[in-house]
Design a protein around this motif. Structure first.
Motif, PDB file in Angstrom:
ATOM      1  N   VAL A 104       0.726  -1.033   0.007  1.00 10.61           N
ATOM      2  CA  VAL A 104       0.074   0.001  -0.041  1.00 10.61           C
ATOM      3  C   VAL A 104       0.921   1.060  -0.101  1.00 10.61           C
ATOM      4  O   VAL A 104       1.760   1.192   0.692  1.00 10.61           O
ATOM      5  CB  VAL A 104      -0.928   0.089   1.218  1.00 10.61           C
ATOM      6  CG1 VAL A 104      -1.563   1.281   1.286  1.00 10.61           C
ATOM      7  CG2 VAL A 104      -1.874  -1.045   1.073  1.00 10.61           C
ATOM      8  N   CYS A 105       0.500   1.998  -0.835  1.00 14.37           N
ATOM      9  CA  CYS A 105       1.327   3.461  -0.884  1.00 14.37           C
ATOM     10  C   CYS A 105       1.068   4.052   0.411  1.00 14.37           C
ATOM     11  O   CYS A 105       0.208   4.447   0.848  1.00 14.37           O
ATOM     12  CB  CYS A 105       0.982   4.350  -2.227  1.00 14.37           C
ATOM     13  SG  CYS A 105       1.308   3.735  -3.556  1.00 14.37           S
ATOM     14  N   GLY A 106       2.451   4.498   1.138  1.00  9.89           N
ATOM     15  CA  GLY A 106       2.256   5.015   2.156  1.00  9.89           C
ATOM     16  C   GLY A 106       2.237   6.899   2.195  1.00  9.89           C
ATOM     17  O   GLY A 106       2.054   7.292   0.989  1.00  9.89           O
ATOM     18  N   GLU A 149       9.942   4.536  -6.732  1.00  9.78           N
ATOM     19  CA  GLU A 149      10.087   4.087  -5.297  1.00  9.78           C
ATOM     20  C   GLU A 149       9.152   2.898  -5.122  1.00  9.78           C
ATOM     21  O   GLU A 149       9.726   1.752  -4.490  1.00  9.78           O
ATOM     22  CB  GLU A 149      10.019   5.299  -4.033  1.00  9.78           C
ATOM     23  CG  GLU A 149       8.782   5.785  -4.195  1.00  9.78           C
ATOM     24  CD  GLU A 149       8.651   6.454  -2.933  1.00  9.78           C
ATOM     25  OE1 GLU A 149       8.205   6.213  -1.866  1.00  9.78           O
ATOM     26  OE2 GLU A 149       8.597   8.085  -3.083  1.00  9.78           O
ATOM     27  N   CYS A 150       7.907   3.096  -5.252  1.00  8.65           N
ATOM     28  CA  CYS A 150       7.016   1.998  -5.163  1.00  8.65           C
ATOM     29  C   CYS A 150       7.126   0.617  -5.839  1.00  8.65           C
ATOM     30  O   CYS A 150       7.093  -0.466  -5.438  1.00  8.65           O
ATOM     31  CB  CYS A 150       5.635   2.377  -5.348  1.00  8.65           C
ATOM     32  SG  CYS A 150       5.046   3.841  -3.840  1.00  8.65           S
ATOM     33  N   THR A 151       7.751   1.057  -7.066  1.00  2.00           N
ATOM     34  CA  THR A 151       7.903  -0.338  -7.924  1.00  2.00           C
ATOM     35  C   THR A 151       9.183  -0.910  -7.257  1.00  2.00           C
ATOM     36  O   THR A 151       9.410  -2.275  -6.998  1.00  2.00           O
ATOM     37  CB  THR A 151       8.423   0.004  -9.266  1.00  2.00           C
ATOM     38  OG1 THR A 151       7.289   0.731  -9.844  1.00  2.00           O
ATOM     39  CG2 THR A 151       8.876  -1.196 -10.237  1.00  2.00           C
ATOM     40  N   PRO A 159      -1.564   9.329 -12.410  1.00  2.00           N
ATOM     41  CA  PRO A 159      -0.553   8.443 -13.097  1.00  2.00           C
ATOM     42  C   PRO A 159       0.104   7.631 -12.207  1.00  2.00           C
ATOM     43  O   PRO A 159       0.911   6.720 -12.776  1.00  2.00           O
ATOM     44  CB  PRO A 159       0.519   9.568 -13.718  1.00  2.00           C
ATOM     45  CG  PRO A 159       0.451  10.618 -12.504  1.00  2.00           C
ATOM     46  CD  PRO A 159      -0.813  10.897 -11.924  1.00  2.00           C
ATOM     47  N   HIS A 160       0.311   7.633 -10.789  1.00  5.50           N
ATOM     48  CA  HIS A 160       1.173   6.996  -9.995  1.00  5.50           C
ATOM     49  C   HIS A 160       0.993   5.380 -10.368  1.00  5.50           C
ATOM     50  O   HIS A 160       2.139   4.665 -10.630  1.00  5.50           O
ATOM     51  CB  HIS A 160       0.925   7.323  -8.671  1.00  5.50           C
ATOM     52  CG  HIS A 160       1.848   6.697  -7.749  1.00  5.50           C
ATOM     53  ND1 HIS A 160       3.374   7.017  -7.627  1.00  5.50           N
ATOM     54  CD2 HIS A 160       1.886   6.061  -6.481  1.00  5.50           C
ATOM     55  CE1 HIS A 160       3.879   6.207  -6.602  1.00  5.50           C
ATOM     56  NE2 HIS A 160       3.033   5.767  -5.874  1.00  5.50           N
ATOM     57  N   HIS A 161      -0.132   4.753 -10.089  1.00  2.43           N
ATOM     58  CA  HIS A 161      -0.128   3.412 -10.175  1.00  2.43           C
ATOM     59  C   HIS A 161      -0.088   3.064 -11.732  1.00  2.43           C
ATOM     60  O   HIS A 161       0.744   1.831 -12.071  1.00  2.43           O
ATOM     61  CB  HIS A 161      -1.378   2.772  -9.537  1.00  2.43           C
ATOM     62  CG  HIS A 161      -1.362   2.974  -8.132  1.00  2.43           C
ATOM     63  ND1 HIS A 161      -2.462   2.960  -7.346  1.00  2.43           N
ATOM     64  CD2 HIS A 161      -0.437   3.260  -7.392  1.00  2.43           C
ATOM     65  CE1 HIS A 161      -2.390   3.067  -6.135  1.00  2.43           C
ATOM     66  NE2 HIS A 161      -1.138   3.417  -6.071  1.00  2.43           N
ATOM     67  N   CYS A 198       2.001   4.418 -13.887  1.00  7.82           N
ATOM     68  CA  CYS A 198       3.565   4.419 -13.959  1.00  7.82           C
ATOM     69  C   CYS A 198       4.143   3.241 -13.457  1.00  7.82           C
ATOM     70  O   CYS A 198       5.152   2.716 -13.851  1.00  7.82           O
ATOM     71  CB  CYS A 198       4.081   5.634 -13.626  1.00  7.82           C
ATOM     72  SG  CYS A 198       3.412   6.981 -14.500  1.00  7.82           S
ATOM     73  N   GLU A 199       3.888   2.799 -12.341  1.00  7.57           N
ATOM     74  CA  GLU A 199       4.016   1.737 -11.489  1.00  7.57           C
ATOM     75  C   GLU A 199       3.885   0.447 -12.426  1.00  7.57           C
ATOM     76  O   GLU A 199       5.039  -0.527 -12.461  1.00  7.57           O
ATOM     77  CB  GLU A 199       3.577   1.437 -10.299  1.00  7.57           C
ATOM     78  CG  GLU A 199       3.940   2.151  -9.044  1.00  7.57           C
ATOM     79  CD  GLU A 199       3.447   1.632  -7.762  1.00  7.57           C
ATOM     80  OE1 GLU A 199       3.654   0.304  -7.588  1.00  7.57           O
ATOM     81  OE2 GLU A 199       2.724   2.380  -7.048  1.00  7.57           O
ATOM     82  N   ILE A 200       2.796   0.220 -12.941  1.00  3.77           N
ATOM     83  CA  ILE A 200       2.734  -0.966 -13.827  1.00  3.77           C
ATOM     84  C   ILE A 200       3.840  -0.768 -14.996  1.00  3.77           C
ATOM     85  O   ILE A 200       4.506  -1.908 -15.339  1.00  3.77           O
ATOM     86  CB  ILE A 200       1.354  -0.761 -14.401  1.00  3.77           C
ATOM     87  CG1 ILE A 200       0.168  -1.318 -13.229  1.00  3.77           C
ATOM     88  CG2 ILE A 200       1.053  -2.199 -15.387  1.00  3.77           C
ATOM     89  CD1 ILE A 200      -1.127  -1.211 -13.538  1.00  3.77           C
TER      90      ILE A 200
END
Ligand code: AMP
Ligand code: ZN
Length: 493
Positions: free
Chosen positions: A34-36, A229-231, A254-256, A258-260
């Motif tokens: 989970v993104c903090g 960072e999350c990736t 865009p965060h998730h 872009c993570e994908i």
């Protein structure tokens, strides 16, 4: 036999847009990321709602018997103002304004975040990694993405090539956006822009001389892009493909997205099986947010020091209010809604106390506990439907009130089963807490006075962490301290 074997949990997957039966990659174990928070200011109640939603999900998965590895990060670098691609780092900006070291800002608000979540009775995650603790991993991923041909370097910065990626993968599949539409709806690049296309996003940014949060890399001194960072942290601790990734709805794009893209470009596989998005807490019908000032801090609710609510509310009442809405629904905070939740919370807690005091009888029970239990699990198995669960809990409250007035009886084994189930649903899964306000015992004032003295000693020694912790923990128990010219007094919230 673990409980999960007899329950069919369904989760709404934002990626497919459907409720799907939950099957973890490894039997009996769940990996959840989970993104903090970005720790540059106090968390507001909206942030807390998202973390509370995932705490309830964590608790239910554990209750079902899964071994859960729950990773929730701390963003302490790379998140720029307005979630933009250019500008000042949120933490560095705060450090500049408050004349602090960036890591002092990080420490201050991380401690605050932990204290607040503790008051709301959130369980700590299994791992809480920081972005700055994973710079090497992030640089490593950038190198791999460049090697695969999906990123390019310009002038000390590295950007992800979205159009190049989209030739072989589907960029936009989580948010349902089409790259062609994005291209036609965005401004054209100016001569100063380094990016090949406006959709490209930063993996590494060159640090200008005034940018203090910087790390050396083969592209020169710089800092990682926010999405990276999350990736890095999710795949490091959960593997290149893991079960659940969560965050607030506002992080989907865009965060998730872009993570994908980053994970697929690096590992060639889709990183997450179930994407889960928690919906927003609103105030006056608008999203609660740090930047617009449309927010309320948890501390302001517990003390009553705010212009929105007529009285203080305890952490467990606020948590109950949150649990009365489904995590995917928008929820609006209001005085009336909190007053209603406070009443409901009290009825529930009183019923639990009353059940403990009831003498069971050797007789058939009126209440069909097995059928009731099934309904409670069905609610939770239906994408963690806590409002329906709470409606069922109140059927039990009604029954307990009949038992109390003697109009119905319960036999010993049913009483035992009902209390155990209620304890599980109310405390273990919803994470509510019994508070002392309605049933303080005679020694409470003396104990509180003792803690007030210890807190004063801590303050005299400038040990503000201890003194604040005593104040906050008492508040979580429903005891509010008030500092005045004559010393400290207390009241029950
Ligand atoms: P931030 O510290 O801004 O990165 O946000 C931390 C988390 O809080 C993210 O998962 C956000 O999606 C979430 N969040 C921000 N505002 C709200 C809100 N009004 N209601 C619920 N969650 C929110
Ligand atoms: Zn994230």
């Amino acid at each position: 036999m673990p409980l999960y074997d007899s329950q069919e949990l369904k989760i709404y997957n934002s990626l497919s847009g459907e409720k799907e039966i939950f099957t973890p990659i490894h039997e009996g174990a769940v990996g959840m990321y989970v993104c903090g928070p970005t720790v540059y200011s106090h968390v507001h109640l909206g942030n807390c709602r998202t973390f509370m939603s995932f705490d309830m999900i964590f608790r239910y998965l554990k209750h079902l018997g899964y071994k859960v590895r729950y990773v929730r990060n701390i963003t302490d670098a790379g998140h720029l103002e307005n979630d933009a691609e250019e500008g000042e780092d949120k933490i560095a900006k705060k450090a500049r304004l408050e004349q602090m070291e960036p890591m002092e800002v990080v420490q201050k608000y991380t401690v605050d975040f932990h204290n607040i979540l503790d008051l709301f009775n959130l369980l700590p995650p299994s791992i809480e990694p920081t972005a700055t603790g994973h710079i090497i991993e992030q640089i490593e991923i950038i190198k791999q993405i460049i090697d695969k041909g999906y990123a390019y370097e310009v002038n000390g910065s590295v950007y992800f090539d979205v159009q190049g990626f989209n030739k072989t993968h589907a960029y936009g599949k989580l948010s349902g956006r089409k790259l062609e539409d994005m291209i036609s709806n965005t401004r054209v690049l100016t001569a100063q822009d380094e990016k090949k296309s406006p959709q490209d996003f930063a993996l590494w940014k060159k640090a200008e001389p005034q940018h203090i949060m910087r790390w050396p890399s083969q592209w020169g001194d710089g800092f990682p892009g926010w999405h990276l960072e999350c990736t890095a942290m999710s795949t490091k601790y959960l593997g290149t493909s893991f079960d659940i990734h969560g965050g607030g709805m506002d992080l989907k794009f865009p965060h998730h997205e872009c993570e994908i893209a980053q994970a697929e470009a690096t590992n060639g596989e889709s990183p997450v099986h179930y994407w889960m998005h928690a919906n927003m807490l609103t105030l006056n019908g608008k999203k609660m947010s740090k930047s617009t000032d449309n927010n309320i801090l948890p501390g302001e609710i517990f003390t009553g020091e705010n212009n929105i609510l007529s009285k203080p509310f305890s952490p467990s009442v606020v948590r109950f209010f949150m649990m009365q809405a489904h995590y995917t629904s928008i929820l609006d905070l209001s005085n009336d809604a909190l007053l209603a939740s406070e009443k409901g919370h009290q009825r529930l807690m009183e019923a639990l106390q009353n059940l403990a005091d009831i003498e069971p009888q050797q007789c058939p029970s009126h209440f069909n506990i097995d059928a009731w239990e099934k309904k409670c699990y069905q609610a939770m198995n239906d994408d963690f439907n806590t409002p329906i669960l709470i409606a069922h809990l109140f059927e039990a409250v009604k029954e307990i009130n009949h038992l109390k007035d003697g109009s119905r009886q319960i036999n010993p084994s049913d009483k035992d089963k009902l209390s155990k189930l209620l304890q599980a649903f109310v405390f273990d899964i919803l994470g509510l807490k019994k508070e002392v306000s309605s049933n303080t015992n005679s020694q409470t004032p003396a104990l509180v006075e003792m803690l007030i003295k210890l807190r004063k000693e801590a303050r005299d020694n400038k040990d503000f962490a201890t003194s604040d912790s005593i104040r906050d923990q008492l508040l979580a128990l429903g005891i509010q301290l008030k500092d005045g010219p004559e010393g400290t007094t207390f009241s029950l919230t």
